[in-house]
Design a protein around this motif. Structure first.
Motif, PDB file in Angstrom:
ATOM      1  N   SER A   1      71.784  12.406 -74.849  1.00 52.08           N
ATOM      2  CA  SER A   1      71.203  12.479 -76.192  1.00 52.08           C
ATOM      3  C   SER A   1      69.693  12.348 -76.185  1.00 52.08           C
ATOM      4  N   GLY A   2      69.120  11.883 -75.061  1.00 49.91           N
ATOM      5  CA  GLY A   2      67.685  11.698 -74.973  1.00 49.91           C
ATOM      6  C   GLY A   2      67.176  10.438 -75.630  1.00 49.91           C
ATOM      7  N   THR A   3      68.075   9.559 -76.102  1.00 50.60           N
ATOM      8  CA  THR A   3      67.645   8.354 -76.813  1.00 50.60           C
ATOM      9  C   THR A   3      67.507   7.147 -75.903  1.00 50.60           C
ATOM     10  N   ARG A   4      68.079   7.205 -74.707  1.00 50.26           N
ATOM     11  CA  ARG A   4      68.021   6.083 -73.774  1.00 50.26           C
ATOM     12  C   ARG A   4      67.642   6.561 -72.378  1.00 50.26           C
ATOM     13  N   VAL A   5      67.122   5.626 -71.618  1.00 54.39           N
ATOM     14  CA  VAL A   5      66.821   5.858 -70.214  1.00 54.39           C
ATOM     15  C   VAL A   5      67.504   4.770 -69.403  1.00 54.39           C
ATOM     16  N   ALA A   6      68.069   5.151 -68.273  1.00 53.85           N
ATOM     17  CA  ALA A   6      68.590   4.166 -67.321  1.00 53.85           C
ATOM     18  C   ALA A   6      67.679   4.163 -66.107  1.00 53.85           C
ATOM     19  N   SER A   7      67.373   2.987 -65.598  1.00 54.70           N
ATOM     20  CA  SER A   7      66.554   2.871 -64.396  1.00 54.70           C
ATOM     21  C   SER A   7      67.284   2.029 -63.365  1.00 54.70           C
TER      22      SER A   7
END
Length: 370
Positions: A145-151
């Motif tokens: 969705s482009g609303t979160r990033v995982a690192s």
């Protein structure tokens, strides 16, 4: 659309015609000198390229003109851009999926455990750099969705971040006892895949941070350098320093085939894995062994390894399928940018040669239009 290939290495960034193998324009370099490029990525519409260097310089480029967009952000702390303090020290990698799905944002990480979201049009930072639990960020991925990033970090944690605010979501996800080398969201965005140096692959709930089942591992499995979901989210491919590609059921965590062993005498093992867009094939890259194709259902190899001429060590460490799955681009050490027919394993082009020597190609990517 698969018509162009971008490569990055010791001589800068280059665009290539994916049909003829001819260079497009001049290399993209800085007028004041250029550091070796770690990785490159096209924006979803193919109009821009993001790059990062071995010294942590983040740079955006116009893919049509080859000109830089905005100013680079260097690997120093306390750089002030429009009054905003930027911390961007030693960026590990800009992956091929590092742009948000709408192409407006890029999230590189740093060796100080910070994450900064960037405007992919202007090259300016969005908000303040955000620090999570200490540890170098090895890898980042946007949610569908482009609303979160995982690192994924050197300290073994996975952290979720809110893209709009740049703030961490909840506490770091713990459980890995080794560095997290690869992260990926499932196609539906509900799970996060983490490949770790603790010889496991783990699945986490992308909403709660809870673990899905037990760690995915078997006796003899090495450190996971690469991991990827199949396009339908039902399977996981992983590769690492045990010199094998492994295929897992994403629901049960059980292996669905025997390990797909690569034949390399080098310690690096499998450095990259990728599913074709139809999910029927897996490509793996291994220094010393080249590229192999595997049946994604049975784990049986398809054809012979794609390697360079006899007697030449093929240090392939990066690969990418074209959007239609018909071609594979690869990069490695020693001026080797190559294009392969994914059906036959034959080289479509001889190596795309540059004159600078030595050249290390760390990353390759197709433009979205191929």
């Amino acid at each position: 659309d698969g018509t162009r290939i971008v490569s990055g290495g010791d001589d800068g960034i280059r665009l290539w015609d994916a049909v003829t193998g001819q260079p497009i324009g001049q290399p993209m370099t800085e007028s004041t000198g250029f550091a070796s490029v770690n990785s490159v990525a096209f924006s979803p519409n193919g109009s821009r390229i993001a790059s990062d260097s071995i010294y942590g310089t983040i740079r955006l480029w116009d893919a049509a003109t080859g000109q830089p967009i905005g100013q680079p952000v260097m690997n120093q702390t306390d750089i002030v851009e429009d009054g905003v303090a930027v911390v961007a020290e030693w960026v590990e990698r800009v992956d091929s999926d590092a742009f948000s799905p709408d192409g407006t944002r890029v999230p590189p990480g740093s060796n100080r455990g910070t994450l900064q979201i960037w405007d992919a049009t202007t090259g300016h930072p969005i908000g303040q750099p955000t620090t999570g639990k200490a540890g170098a960020l090895h890898t980042v991925a946007f949610s569908p969705s482009g609303t979160r990033v995982a690192s994924g970090s050197d300290d073994g944690t996975v952290q979720l971040w809110d893209v709009a605010s740049g703030q961490p979501i909840g506490q770091p996800i713990t459980g890995n006892t080794g560095p997290v080398n690869a992260v990926a969201f499932s196609p539906d965005g509900t799970r996060i895949l983490a490949g770790s140096g603790d010889h496991s692959v783990r699945l986490w709930d992308a909403t709660t941070g809870g673990v899905f089942g037990q760690p995915i591992t078997v006796e003899g499995m090495g450190s996971a350098h690469a991991a990827a979901f199949s396009p339908d989210g039902t399977r996981i491919a992983s590769g690492g320093d045990d010199h094998a590609v492994r295929l897992w059921d994403a629901a049960s965590g059980l292996p669905v085939s025997q390990p797909m062993s690569v034949e390399t005498y080098l310690a690096d093992g499998v450095e990259a894995v990728a599913f074709s867009s139809d999910g029927k094939r897996i490509a793996s890259a291994s220094p010393g062994d080249g590229i192999r194709l595997w049946d994604a259902v049975t784990g049986v190899p398809i054809g012979e390894p794609m390697t360079v001429d006899t007697g030449v060590v093929d240090t392939v460490n990066s690969l990418a399928f074209s959007p239609d799955g018909s071609r594979i681009a690869s990069g490695g050490l020693g001026r080797r940018y190559r294009l392969w027919d994914a059906a036959t394993g034959e080289r479509i082009l001889q190596r795309l040669t540059v004159q600078t020597d030595p050249v290390l190609v760390n990353s390759v990517a197709f433009s979205p239009d191929g």
